[in-house]
Design a protein around this motif. Structure first.
Motif, PDB file in Angstrom:
ATOM      1  N   SER A 186       0.775  -1.055  -0.049  1.00 45.14           N
ATOM      2  CA  SER A 186      -0.036  -0.003   0.134  1.00 45.14           C
ATOM      3  C   SER A 186       0.801   0.997   0.124  1.00 45.14           C
ATOM      4  O   SER A 186       1.966   1.299   0.337  1.00 45.14           O
ATOM      5  CB  SER A 186      -0.934  -0.031   1.291  1.00 45.14           C
TER       6      SER A 186
ATOM      7  N   ASP B  68      -6.204   5.426  -1.133  1.00 47.53           N
ATOM      8  CA  ASP B  68      -6.983   4.310  -1.466  1.00 47.53           C
ATOM      9  C   ASP B  68      -6.748   4.044  -2.983  1.00 47.53           C
ATOM     10  O   ASP B  68      -6.330   4.986  -3.612  1.00 47.53           O
ATOM     11  CB  ASP B  68      -8.501   5.017  -1.532  1.00 47.53           C
ATOM     12  N   ILE B  69      -6.748   2.755  -3.415  1.00 46.40           N
ATOM     13  CA  ILE B  69      -6.430   2.388  -4.664  1.00 46.40           C
ATOM     14  C   ILE B  69      -7.367   2.798  -5.940  1.00 46.40           C
ATOM     15  O   ILE B  69      -7.009   2.729  -7.096  1.00 46.40           O
ATOM     16  CB  ILE B  69      -6.187   0.947  -5.048  1.00 46.40           C
ATOM     17  N   MET B  70      -8.682   3.051  -5.365  1.00 49.79           N
ATOM     18  CA  MET B  70      -9.870   3.620  -6.354  1.00 49.79           C
ATOM     19  C   MET B  70     -10.224   4.800  -5.957  1.00 49.79           C
ATOM     20  O   MET B  70     -11.322   5.195  -5.487  1.00 49.79           O
ATOM     21  CB  MET B  70     -10.961   2.356  -6.338  1.00 49.79           C
TER      22      MET B  70
ATOM     23  N   GLY C 225     -14.886   2.758  -7.729  1.00 52.88           N
ATOM     24  CA  GLY C 225     -14.561   1.671  -8.490  1.00 52.88           C
ATOM     25  C   GLY C 225     -13.680   1.692  -9.677  1.00 52.88           C
ATOM     26  O   GLY C 225     -13.577   0.699 -10.392  1.00 52.88           O
ATOM     27  N   ASN C 226     -12.852   2.855  -9.784  1.00 55.03           N
ATOM     28  CA  ASN C 226     -11.973   3.067 -10.882  1.00 55.03           C
ATOM     29  C   ASN C 226     -10.510   2.860 -10.361  1.00 55.03           C
ATOM     30  O   ASN C 226     -10.213   4.112  -9.558  1.00 55.03           O
ATOM     31  CB  ASN C 226     -12.259   4.246 -11.683  1.00 55.03           C
ATOM     32  N   MET C 227      -9.907   1.843 -10.648  1.00 56.25           N
ATOM     33  CA  MET C 227      -8.354   1.913 -10.188  1.00 56.25           C
ATOM     34  C   MET C 227      -7.646   2.963 -10.865  1.00 56.25           C
ATOM     35  O   MET C 227      -7.670   3.316 -12.097  1.00 56.25           O
ATOM     36  CB  MET C 227      -7.988   0.552 -10.585  1.00 56.25           C
ATOM     37  N   GLU C 228      -6.857   3.554  -9.973  1.00 58.40           N
ATOM     38  CA  GLU C 228      -5.920   4.633 -10.262  1.00 58.40           C
ATOM     39  C   GLU C 228      -4.310   3.982 -10.790  1.00 58.40           C
ATOM     40  O   GLU C 228      -4.089   2.932 -10.203  1.00 58.40           O
ATOM     41  CB  GLU C 228      -6.065   5.781  -9.290  1.00 58.40           C
ATOM     42  N   ASP C 229      -3.778   4.754 -11.610  1.00 62.11           N
ATOM     43  CA  ASP C 229      -2.588   4.276 -11.951  1.00 62.11           C
ATOM     44  C   ASP C 229      -1.427   4.435 -10.750  1.00 62.11           C
ATOM     45  O   ASP C 229      -1.733   5.268  -9.902  1.00 62.11           O
ATOM     46  CB  ASP C 229      -2.028   5.212 -13.072  1.00 62.11           C
ATOM     47  N   SER C 230      -0.615   3.426 -10.650  1.00 60.22           N
ATOM     48  CA  SER C 230       0.152   3.347  -9.323  1.00 60.22           C
ATOM     49  C   SER C 230       1.079   4.516  -9.106  1.00 60.22           C
ATOM     50  O   SER C 230       1.394   5.049  -8.197  1.00 60.22           O
ATOM     51  CB  SER C 230       0.638   2.064  -9.149  1.00 60.22           C
TER      52      SER C 230
END
Ligand code: 5GP
Length: 140
Positions: free
Chosen positions: A19, A33-35, A118-123
């Motif tokens: 994380s 948060d990943i999304m 619900g939308n994953m963001e670029d790392s």
């Protein structure tokens, strides 16, 4: 309802899954948060187990609220925001998806809506936003 030690945030606490962590003290951890529903969207959790607000101890609540306030100041400074939204959901019927107590901290700008969930963001984007929050924390 009992606490499931295999929930995703428990795994983050144990270092079993990665994380982007921005803050930690004896009692709480904050990570991105990943999304994210806004740039800078992060999550404040207690380091000790509880499902949500309904089974949290006074000590857990005190610790997470103190950290949530600190993060509110930090994300506003980091993203030049005029406000901050705090969200917290309890049990599936209440909108909770991960069953370890957490507070969402979302910097807000006048007239800008939250993005849909619900939308994953670029790392890389998440890492850059985490850097901004860490830098702001050093100032607040
Ligand atoms: P809630 O339980 O309050 O509905 O939301 C759980 C939050 O956790 C969501 O905003 C979701 O994007 C976030 N999330 C779910 N899985 C992961 C994960 O593996 N890592 C991180 N950093 N966030 C996650």
């Amino acid at each position: 309802m009992s606490y499931d030690p295999d929930n995703i945030f428990a795994k983050i606490l144990r270092g079993e899954i990665p994380s982007a962590q921005v803050y930690e003290d004896d009692d709480t951890l904050v990570f991105m948060d990943i999304m994210p529903r806004a740039d800078g969207h992060c999550l404040v959790i207690p380091k000790t187990p509880c499902r949500n607000l309904l089974d949290a101890s006074p000590e857990q609540l005190l610790a997470v609220m103190n950290t949530t306030q600190r993060m509110g100041h930090a994300v506003m400074a980091a993203f030049g925001a005029q406000g901050v939204t705090i969200q917290q959901f309890n049990e599936a019927a209440g909108g909770q998806e991960v069953f370890h107590l957490h507070f969402h901290v979302l910097p807000r700008h006048e007239g800008q809506r939250l993005r849909p969930p619900g939308n994953m963001e670029d790392s890389d984007v998440i890492a850059a936003n985490a850097d901004k929050i860490r830098a702001a924390l050093a100032q607040v």
